[in-house]
Design a protein around this motif. Structure first.
Motif, PDB file in Angstrom:
ATOM      1  N   GLY A 191     -11.960  -6.468   5.625  1.00 53.91           N
ATOM      2  CA  GLY A 191     -10.564  -6.589   6.013  1.00 53.91           C
ATOM      3  C   GLY A 191      -9.764  -7.521   5.116  1.00 53.91           C
ATOM      4  O   GLY A 191      -8.672  -7.972   5.480  1.00 53.91           O
ATOM      5  N   ASP A 192     -10.299  -7.807   3.909  1.00 63.27           N
ATOM      6  CA  ASP A 192      -9.646  -8.724   2.974  1.00 63.27           C
ATOM      7  C   ASP A 192      -8.782  -7.928   1.999  1.00 63.27           C
ATOM      8  O   ASP A 192      -9.154  -7.695   0.850  1.00 63.27           O
ATOM      9  N   SER A 193      -7.612  -7.508   2.471  1.00 65.27           N
ATOM     10  CA  SER A 193      -6.752  -6.660   1.645  1.00 65.27           C
ATOM     11  C   SER A 193      -6.201  -7.406   0.433  1.00 65.27           C
ATOM     12  O   SER A 193      -5.969  -6.793  -0.612  1.00 65.27           O
ATOM     13  N   ASP A 194      -5.977  -8.714   0.554  1.00 62.96           N
ATOM     14  CA  ASP A 194      -5.452  -9.487  -0.569  1.00 62.96           C
ATOM     15  C   ASP A 194      -6.382  -9.388  -1.776  1.00 62.96           C
ATOM     16  O   ASP A 194      -5.936  -9.200  -2.916  1.00 62.96           O
ATOM     17  N   HIS A 195      -7.692  -9.522  -1.517  1.00 61.61           N
ATOM     18  CA  HIS A 195      -8.656  -9.423  -2.615  1.00 61.61           C
ATOM     19  C   HIS A 195      -8.693  -8.007  -3.187  1.00 61.61           C
ATOM     20  O   HIS A 195      -8.846  -7.826  -4.403  1.00 61.61           O
ATOM     21  N   VAL A 196      -8.554  -7.007  -2.337  1.00 61.50           N
ATOM     22  CA  VAL A 196      -8.565  -5.614  -2.795  1.00 61.50           C
ATOM     23  C   VAL A 196      -7.418  -5.373  -3.760  1.00 61.50           C
ATOM     24  O   VAL A 196      -7.607  -4.833  -4.858  1.00 61.50           O
ATOM     25  N   PHE A 197      -6.225  -5.804  -3.368  1.00 64.41           N
ATOM     26  CA  PHE A 197      -5.055  -5.587  -4.223  1.00 64.41           C
ATOM     27  C   PHE A 197      -5.132  -6.405  -5.520  1.00 64.41           C
ATOM     28  O   PHE A 197      -4.747  -5.923  -6.589  1.00 64.41           O
ATOM     29  N   SER A 198      -5.633  -7.621  -5.432  1.00 59.40           N
ATOM     30  CA  SER A 198      -5.739  -8.453  -6.639  1.00 59.40           C
ATOM     31  C   SER A 198      -6.763  -7.867  -7.605  1.00 59.40           C
ATOM     32  O   SER A 198      -6.565  -7.878  -8.826  1.00 59.40           O
ATOM     33  N   MET A 199      -7.873  -7.312  -7.060  1.00 57.31           N
ATOM     34  CA  MET A 199      -8.873  -6.682  -7.914  1.00 57.31           C
ATOM     35  C   MET A 199      -8.311  -5.419  -8.556  1.00 57.31           C
ATOM     36  O   MET A 199      -8.579  -5.126  -9.730  1.00 57.31           O
ATOM     37  N   PHE A 200      -7.498  -4.686  -7.797  1.00 52.60           N
ATOM     38  CA  PHE A 200      -6.887  -3.462  -8.316  1.00 52.60           C
ATOM     39  C   PHE A 200      -5.956  -3.779  -9.490  1.00 52.60           C
ATOM     40  O   PHE A 200      -5.979  -3.094 -10.522  1.00 52.60           O
ATOM     41  N   GLU A 201      -5.176  -4.816  -9.343  1.00 53.25           N
ATOM     42  CA  GLU A 201      -4.274  -5.228 -10.425  1.00 53.25           C
ATOM     43  C   GLU A 201      -5.065  -5.730 -11.629  1.00 53.25           C
ATOM     44  O   GLU A 201      -4.751  -5.420 -12.783  1.00 53.25           O
ATOM     45  N   THR A 214     -11.357   4.710  -6.237  1.00 61.46           N
ATOM     46  CA  THR A 214     -10.489   3.525  -6.260  1.00 61.46           C
ATOM     47  C   THR A 214      -9.226   3.767  -5.443  1.00 61.46           C
ATOM     48  O   THR A 214      -8.860   2.958  -4.581  1.00 61.46           O
ATOM     49  N   LEU A 215      -8.563   4.872  -5.725  1.00 60.84           N
ATOM     50  CA  LEU A 215      -7.284   5.157  -5.080  1.00 60.84           C
ATOM     51  C   LEU A 215      -7.444   5.418  -3.580  1.00 60.84           C
ATOM     52  O   LEU A 215      -6.595   5.003  -2.788  1.00 60.84           O
ATOM     53  N   LEU A 216      -8.529   6.074  -3.205  1.00 63.59           N
ATOM     54  CA  LEU A 216      -8.786   6.305  -1.782  1.00 63.59           C
ATOM     55  C   LEU A 216      -8.971   4.985  -1.050  1.00 63.59           C
ATOM     56  O   LEU A 216      -8.463   4.800   0.068  1.00 63.59           O
ATOM     57  N   ASN A 217      -9.672   4.052  -1.700  1.00 59.69           N
ATOM     58  CA  ASN A 217      -9.881   2.731  -1.108  1.00 59.69           C
ATOM     59  C   ASN A 217      -8.556   1.991  -0.942  1.00 59.69           C
ATOM     60  O   ASN A 217      -8.287   1.392   0.106  1.00 59.69           O
ATOM     61  N   ILE A 218      -7.705   2.041  -1.966  1.00 52.72           N
ATOM     62  CA  ILE A 218      -6.399   1.384  -1.907  1.00 52.72           C
ATOM     63  C   ILE A 218      -5.538   1.990  -0.802  1.00 52.72           C
ATOM     64  O   ILE A 218      -4.907   1.274  -0.006  1.00 52.72           O
ATOM     65  N   LEU A 219      -5.520   3.318  -0.718  1.00 54.71           N
ATOM     66  CA  LEU A 219      -4.736   3.977   0.324  1.00 54.71           C
ATOM     67  C   LEU A 219      -5.237   3.660   1.714  1.00 54.71           C
ATOM     68  O   LEU A 219      -4.469   3.506   2.664  1.00 54.71           O
ATOM     69  N   SER A 220      -6.571   3.538   1.853  1.00 56.92           N
ATOM     70  CA  SER A 220      -7.157   3.198   3.158  1.00 56.92           C
ATOM     71  C   SER A 220      -6.720   1.807   3.590  1.00 56.92           C
ATOM     72  O   SER A 220      -6.421   1.571   4.761  1.00 56.92           O
ATOM     73  N   VAL A 221      -6.684   0.875   2.633  1.00 58.46           N
ATOM     74  CA  VAL A 221      -6.253  -0.500   2.936  1.00 58.46           C
ATOM     75  C   VAL A 221      -4.788  -0.505   3.311  1.00 58.46           C
ATOM     76  O   VAL A 221      -4.379  -1.178   4.280  1.00 58.46           O
ATOM     77  N   CYS A 222      -3.972   0.265   2.580  1.00 58.23           N
ATOM     78  CA  CYS A 222      -2.537   0.363   2.900  1.00 58.23           C
ATOM     79  C   CYS A 222      -2.340   0.911   4.311  1.00 58.23           C
ATOM     80  O   CYS A 222      -1.500   0.430   5.086  1.00 58.23           O
ATOM     81  N   ASN A 223      -3.132   1.928   4.625  1.00 60.71           N
ATOM     82  CA  ASN A 223      -3.053   2.547   5.949  1.00 60.71           C
ATOM     83  C   ASN A 223      -3.442   1.555   7.051  1.00 60.71           C
ATOM     84  O   ASN A 223      -2.777   1.451   8.070  1.00 60.71           O
ATOM     85  N   HIS A 224      -4.523   0.838   6.787  1.00 59.25           N
ATOM     86  CA  HIS A 224      -5.017  -0.123   7.789  1.00 59.25           C
ATOM     87  C   HIS A 224      -4.024  -1.255   8.039  1.00 59.25           C
ATOM     88  O   HIS A 224      -3.841  -1.715   9.172  1.00 59.25           O
ATOM     89  N   ASP A 225      -3.363  -1.696   6.944  1.00 59.91           N
ATOM     90  CA  ASP A 225      -2.429  -2.819   7.074  1.00 59.91           C
ATOM     91  C   ASP A 225      -0.996  -2.379   7.332  1.00 59.91           C
ATOM     92  O   ASP A 225      -0.083  -3.199   7.406  1.00 59.91           O
ATOM     93  N   GLY A 226      -0.750  -1.068   7.445  1.00 58.64           N
ATOM     94  CA  GLY A 226       0.590  -0.564   7.706  1.00 58.64           C
ATOM     95  C   GLY A 226       1.548  -0.793   6.552  1.00 58.64           C
ATOM     96  O   GLY A 226       2.754  -0.946   6.738  1.00 58.64           O
ATOM     97  N   LEU A 227       1.005  -0.768   5.312  1.00 60.40           N
ATOM     98  CA  LEU A 227       1.830  -1.033   4.125  1.00 60.40           C
ATOM     99  C   LEU A 227       2.363   0.287   3.546  1.00 60.40           C
ATOM    100  O   LEU A 227       1.899   0.782   2.535  1.00 60.40           O
ATOM    101  N   VAL A 228       3.322   0.857   4.240  1.00 58.63           N
ATOM    102  CA  VAL A 228       3.873   2.137   3.847  1.00 58.63           C
ATOM    103  C   VAL A 228       4.520   2.067   2.469  1.00 58.63           C
ATOM    104  O   VAL A 228       4.358   2.965   1.654  1.00 58.63           O
TER     105      VAL A 228
END
Length: 228
Positions: A191-201, A214-228
């Motif tokens: 549930g550490d979305s901050d680390h996911v996004f920082s690693m992606f960048e 990679t992209l599926l993982n990013i989208l899943s995190v966006c979905n989980h955190d409501g980051l439309v």
């Protein structure tokens, strides 16, 4: 190898590539009939036969080939261990082969360790993975082989040991896409979305292109955190 052996090796590799187990089995029968596996010098032919069965998903048949051999070396064992390691449900069998190989006095090499770490990751056997890590360090393999370093990062990430995984990741000179993905998936599971996004960048800044995983993982995190 003789010219005949070379021909059989090429044919078995073709069967493995196409996962044509029916034709591969017929080749096996011909090889046995000609007595080619009775000679200790034909270990490469035997390892290719094991590899063919493993790639076709018939690991039990690959194991039978190994058991019938009078002489076994690290290449033979690696072919079987790799077959078990590529199947998530058979990680324990891979570890058993690893132990048996050592009991026979055969020393593991880089390929062995890479496959065993994959097996440890698949069954989340972190304690065994740590022992393998220590053995890799004691042999000095980690300094020479980037594949092993990446395999360790993936193993720790899949075993939910993110601090160990991240520490090793930062020491790597070469990082594979699988390594980046394993880390991001590991952080996403926590549930550490901050680390996911920082690693992606970070991966894009370092020139590594994301793939579908990679992209599926990013989208899943966006979905989980409501980051439309």
């Amino acid at each position: 190898m003789t010219e005949k052996d070379t021909t059989f090796v090429a044919l078995l590799k073709a069967c493995a590539k196409k996962k044509d187990i029916e034709r591969g089995t017929k080749l096996h029968m011909t090889i046995v009939k000609k007595g080619l596996l009775m000679e200790g010098s034909n270990l490469y032919l035997a390892s290719t036969l094991i590899y063919m069965y493993a790639k076709c998903g018939a690991v039990s048949k690959a194991h039978k080939v190994l058991e019938d051999l009078l002489v076994r070396d690290v290449v033979i064992w690696n072919a079987l261990i790799s077959g078990y390691a590529q199947t998530s449900q058979q990680g324990f069998e891979a570890l058993d082969c690893y132990q048996r190989m050592q009991c026979e006095g055969i020393s593991p090499n880089v390929i062995t360790f890479t496959c065993i770490l994959r097996a440890c990751a698949s069954i989340r056997a972190i304690e065994k993975g740590k022992k393998v890590h220590n053995e890799v360090l004691s042999r000095g393999f980690l300094e020479k082989d980037t594949i092993l370093g990446n395999a360790l990062v993936v193993m720790y990430a899949k075993c939910d040991a993110m601090s160990e995984s991240m520490y090793l990741f930062d020491t790597l000179h070469v990082r594979t896409l699988m390594t980046w993905n394993a880390l991001m998936i590991g952080y996403a599971c926590k549930g550490d979305s901050d680390h996911v996004f920082s690693m992606f960048e970070r991966m894009q800044e370092e020139g590594t292109k994301p793939d579908g995983v990679t992209l599926l993982n990013i989208l899943s995190v966006c979905n989980h955190d409501g980051l439309v």
